[in-house]
Design a protein around this motif. Structure first.
Motif, PDB file in Angstrom:
ATOM      1  N   HIS A 111     -62.466-104.888 -19.239  1.00 58.36           N
ATOM      2  CA  HIS A 111     -61.539-104.665 -20.427  1.00 58.36           C
ATOM      3  C   HIS A 111     -61.675-105.609 -21.448  1.00 58.36           C
ATOM      4  CE1 HIS A 111     -57.959-101.843 -21.573  1.00 58.36           C
ATOM      5  NE2 HIS A 111     -58.230-102.567 -22.360  1.00 58.36           N
ATOM      6  N   THR A 112     -61.960-106.827 -21.109  1.00 60.65           N
ATOM      7  CA  THR A 112     -62.261-107.928 -22.356  1.00 60.65           C
ATOM      8  C   THR A 112     -63.442-107.235 -23.171  1.00 60.65           C
ATOM      9  OG1 THR A 112     -61.459-109.879 -21.265  1.00 60.65           O
ATOM     10  CG2 THR A 112     -63.153-110.147 -22.738  1.00 60.65           C
ATOM     11  N   HIS A 143     -61.979-105.010 -25.785  1.00 63.64           N
ATOM     12  CA  HIS A 143     -60.943-105.988 -26.799  1.00 63.64           C
ATOM     13  C   HIS A 143     -62.075-106.666 -27.913  1.00 63.64           C
ATOM     14  CE1 HIS A 143     -57.269-105.713 -24.685  1.00 63.64           C
ATOM     15  NE2 HIS A 143     -57.615-106.250 -23.528  1.00 63.64           N
ATOM     16  N   ASP A 182     -48.832 -99.920 -11.045  1.00 62.10           N
ATOM     17  CA  ASP A 182     -50.024 -98.921 -11.912  1.00 62.10           C
ATOM     18  C   ASP A 182     -49.337 -97.540 -11.986  1.00 62.10           C
ATOM     19  OD1 ASP A 182     -52.158 -98.311 -13.289  1.00 62.10           O
ATOM     20  OD2 ASP A 182     -53.251 -99.914 -12.467  1.00 62.10           O
ATOM     21  N   VAL A 227     -59.855-117.263 -17.019  1.00 61.57           N
ATOM     22  CA  VAL A 227     -60.790-117.196 -16.082  1.00 61.57           C
ATOM     23  C   VAL A 227     -60.900-118.154 -14.967  1.00 61.57           C
ATOM     24  CG1 VAL A 227     -62.533-115.784 -17.205  1.00 61.57           C
ATOM     25  CG2 VAL A 227     -62.592-118.304 -17.872  1.00 61.57           C
ATOM     26  N   ARG A 243     -63.717-100.785 -11.024  1.00 60.31           N
ATOM     27  CA  ARG A 243     -64.567-101.173 -12.017  1.00 60.31           C
ATOM     28  C   ARG A 243     -65.968-100.350 -12.282  1.00 60.31           C
ATOM     29  NH1 ARG A 243     -62.861-104.903 -15.440  1.00 60.31           N
ATOM     30  NH2 ARG A 243     -63.774-106.818 -15.264  1.00 60.31           N
TER      31      ARG A 243
HETATM   32  P1  NAD Z   1     -58.604-102.260 -16.650  1.00 56.45           P
HETATM   33  O1  NAD Z   1     -58.287-101.446 -17.853  1.00 56.45           O
HETATM   34  O2  NAD Z   1     -59.540-101.742 -15.669  1.00 56.45           O
HETATM   35  O3  NAD Z   1     -57.002-102.213 -15.822  1.00 56.45           O
HETATM   36  C1  NAD Z   1     -55.849-102.124 -16.639  1.00 56.45           C
HETATM   37  C2  NAD Z   1     -54.865-101.465 -15.539  1.00 56.45           C
HETATM   38  O4  NAD Z   1     -53.524-101.493 -15.935  1.00 56.45           O
HETATM   39  C3  NAD Z   1     -55.233-100.042 -15.240  1.00 56.45           C
HETATM   40  O5  NAD Z   1     -55.574 -99.549 -14.067  1.00 56.45           O
HETATM   41  C4  NAD Z   1     -53.948 -99.383 -16.037  1.00 56.45           C
HETATM   42  O6  NAD Z   1     -53.704 -98.114 -15.703  1.00 56.45           O
HETATM   43  C5  NAD Z   1     -52.950-100.488 -15.674  1.00 56.45           C
HETATM   44  N1  NAD Z   1     -51.582-100.304 -16.546  1.00 56.45           N
HETATM   45  C6  NAD Z   1     -51.666 -99.590 -17.949  1.00 56.45           C
HETATM   46  N2  NAD Z   1     -50.349 -99.914 -18.313  1.00 56.45           N
HETATM   47  C7  NAD Z   1     -49.626-100.340 -17.068  1.00 56.45           C
HETATM   48  C8  NAD Z   1     -48.102-100.667 -16.995  1.00 56.45           C
HETATM   49  N3  NAD Z   1     -47.275-100.438 -18.042  1.00 56.45           N
HETATM   50  N4  NAD Z   1     -47.813-101.391 -15.891  1.00 56.45           N
HETATM   51  C9  NAD Z   1     -48.596-101.488 -14.905  1.00 56.45           C
HETATM   52  N5  NAD Z   1     -50.274-101.162 -14.843  1.00 56.45           N
HETATM   53  C10 NAD Z   1     -50.506-100.767 -16.184  1.00 56.45           C
HETATM   54  O7  NAD Z   1     -58.447-103.555 -17.402  1.00 56.45           O
HETATM   55  P2  NAD Z   1     -59.077-105.038 -16.755  1.00 56.45           P
HETATM   56  O8  NAD Z   1     -60.720-105.126 -16.765  1.00 56.45           O
HETATM   57  O9  NAD Z   1     -58.718-105.361 -15.130  1.00 56.45           O
HETATM   58  O10 NAD Z   1     -58.663-106.082 -17.604  1.00 56.45           O
HETATM   59  C11 NAD Z   1     -57.012-106.331 -17.715  1.00 56.45           C
HETATM   60  C12 NAD Z   1     -56.791-107.443 -18.830  1.00 56.45           C
HETATM   61  O11 NAD Z   1     -57.009-108.728 -18.385  1.00 56.45           O
HETATM   62  C13 NAD Z   1     -57.619-107.259 -20.191  1.00 56.45           C
HETATM   63  O12 NAD Z   1     -56.456-107.552 -21.106  1.00 56.45           O
HETATM   64  C14 NAD Z   1     -58.618-108.224 -20.182  1.00 56.45           C
HETATM   65  O13 NAD Z   1     -58.935-108.627 -21.477  1.00 56.45           O
HETATM   66  C15 NAD Z   1     -57.748-109.441 -19.407  1.00 56.45           C
HETATM   67  N6  NAD Z   1     -58.591-110.328 -18.787  1.00 56.45           N
HETATM   68  C16 NAD Z   1     -58.119-111.494 -19.009  1.00 56.45           C
HETATM   69  C17 NAD Z   1     -58.928-112.630 -18.200  1.00 56.45           C
HETATM   70  C18 NAD Z   1     -58.371-114.060 -18.304  1.00 56.45           C
HETATM   71  O14 NAD Z   1     -59.287-114.946 -17.929  1.00 56.45           O
HETATM   72  N7  NAD Z   1     -57.054-114.393 -18.519  1.00 56.45           N
HETATM   73  C19 NAD Z   1     -60.257-112.405 -17.637  1.00 56.45           C
HETATM   74  C20 NAD Z   1     -60.706-110.947 -17.957  1.00 56.45           C
HETATM   75  C21 NAD Z   1     -59.837-109.949 -18.200  1.00 56.45           C
END
Ligand code: NAD
Ligand code: ZN
Length: 373
Positions: free
Chosen positions: A70-71, A74, A227, A321, A366
């Motif tokens: 998802h990043t 973004h 979810d 990360v 994924r």
């Molecule tokens: P993704 O889109 O695959 O998964 C997100 C999930 O959240 C989906 O299954 C969606 O249905 C669910 N969702 C949406 N609204 C919700 C709610 N209100 N309650 C519960 N679940 C809900 O995304 P991803 O690739 O897993 O990435 C998730 C986030 O993590 C992104 O913002 C990404 O940028 C971030 N991220 C952060 C880091 C870090 O190091 N902090 C690393 C990688 C990704």
């Protein structure tokens, strides 16, 4: 060891061919297919672009597969207060084969399996790097953000930070471990849980969440996944989740989660892209528990009621990360078969459609792109 200077001379047939390196001549072309955009939110163009040349400290990786995080969405949209490089080739879950080495590279051989991570490189001399918090380095170079990433057939990575992938590993399946796996593994460690504790994974069926459910289970924690929708609930249960709460149906999520966990989960890993979900986690977390922030919704602010924050003595912390040891450990869990990547493989040219599904929250697990298609 074949150095870049040799590799390039092999590529150029006019300069003569080193017999034993002949295969490399076909493996490092001058151009390749990649997905590139020229402005945030602009057209994602699948086209021929030059193969990057590794700097002296870098390896060149023939990326076979890349997870779509998802990043990446973004980054393309320009959601965050940190500018991306432009034009940009996104992607930071690239798994492939080393095909060339910069002249200062040590410890890598042509033919090794290697991974492109979000943290492409860091200065290795600031106080953060000194303590292995390299992702917090002010000079961090980020794949698919400040450094062209893995949505291309050949990508460069700092030799120090590139992930080491064991020989014989399935490159499509390991690719999501390189960001999603490492990130959730580190986030779980940051919650300081002990075996038998409850952990809530908010966003449990997405890319990060589907791995978080499995790492948490392998680490001995009890998982409640959150979810939306039946298919997501089914996946969470298949992956080891003990309970599932559907945020689209629940009338009182806080009460429901507290009831399942007999007083609230000891830890919450927030991987949803939802400010509301993040704020709710400060309410349902168990007294003295830890809320870990991982998901990065644009412009989001966390609000925690000060009275209950103090009386319940909860912790809220960010997790970004992981370092090289976290990466090695997260890959070890995968190599040992304790976590599996629920992936769907499509061609790199189909990346825009993957972004659309991701934006709509319709992805289970994924998506991984095959850079050859
Ligand atoms: P993704 O889109 O695959 O998964 C997100 C999930 O959240 C989906 O299954 C969606 O249905 C669910 N969702 C949406 N609204 C919700 C709610 N209100 N309650 C519960 N679940 C809900 O995304 P991803 O690739 O897993 O990435 C998730 C986030 O993590 C992104 O913002 C990404 O940028 C971030 N991220 C952060 C880091 C870090 O190091 N902090 C690393 C990688 C990704
Ligand atoms: Zn990522």
């Amino acid at each position: 060891m074949l150095r870049l200077s040799q590799a390039r001379s092999v590529v150029n047939p006019i300069r003569g061919v080193f017999g034993s390196f002949r295969t490399l001549a076909t493996s490092v072309p001058e151009t390749q297919k990649g997905v590139i955009f020229y402005e945030n939110g602009g057209k994602l163009e699948y086209k021929d672009i030059p193969v990057p040349k590794p700097k002296p400290n870098e390896i060149l990786i023939n990326v076979k597969y890349s997870g779509v995080c998802h990043t990446d969405l973004h980054a393309w949209k320009g959601d965050w207060p940190l500018a991306t490089k432009l034009p940009l080739v996104g992607g930071h879950e690239g798994a492939g084969v080393v095909v060339a080495l910069g002249e200062n590279v040590k410890g890598w051989e042509i033919g090794d399996l290697a991974g492109i991570k979000w943290l492409n490189g860091s200065c290795m001399s600031c106080e953060y790097c000194e303590l292995s918090n390299e992702s917090n380095c002010p000079h961090a170079d980020l794949s698919g953000y400040t450094h062209d990433g893995s949505f291309q057939q050949y990508a460069t990575a700092d030799a120090i930070q590139a992930a080491r992938i064991p020989k014989g590993t399935d490159l499509a399946e390991v690719s999501p471990i390189l960001c999603a796996g490492v990130t959730v593994y580190k986030a779980l460690k940051s919650a300081h849980l002990k075996a038998g504790d409850w952990v809530a994974i908010s966003g449990a069926a997405g890319g990060l969440g589907s791995l978080a459910v499995q790492y948490a289970t392998a680490m001995g924690y009890r998982v409640v996944g959150i979810d939306g929708g039946e298919a997501k609930g089914k996946l969470v249960k298949q992956l080891g989740g003990e309970a599932f709460v559907d945020f689209t149906k629940s009338k009182d999520m806080v009460a429901e989660i507290q009831e399942i966990t007999n007083g609230g989960p000891h830890g919450v890993i927030n991987v949803s892209v939802s400010e509301a979900a993040i704020n709710a986690s400060t309410q349902f977390v168990r007294p003295t528990g830890t809320v870990v922030l991982v998901g990065l919704p644009a412009g989001a602010v966390i609000k925690s009621d000060v009275f209950s924050h103090v009386i319940k003595s909860i912790n809220i912390r960010g997790s970004y990360v992981g370092n090289r040891a976290d990466t090695r450990e997260a890959i070890d869990f995968f190599a040992a078969g304790k976590v599996k990547s629920p992936i769907k493989v499509v061609g790199l040219s189909e990346l825009p459609e993957v972004y659309e599904l991701m934006e709509q929250g319709k992805i289970l697990g994924r998506y991984v792109v095959d850079t050859a298609k």
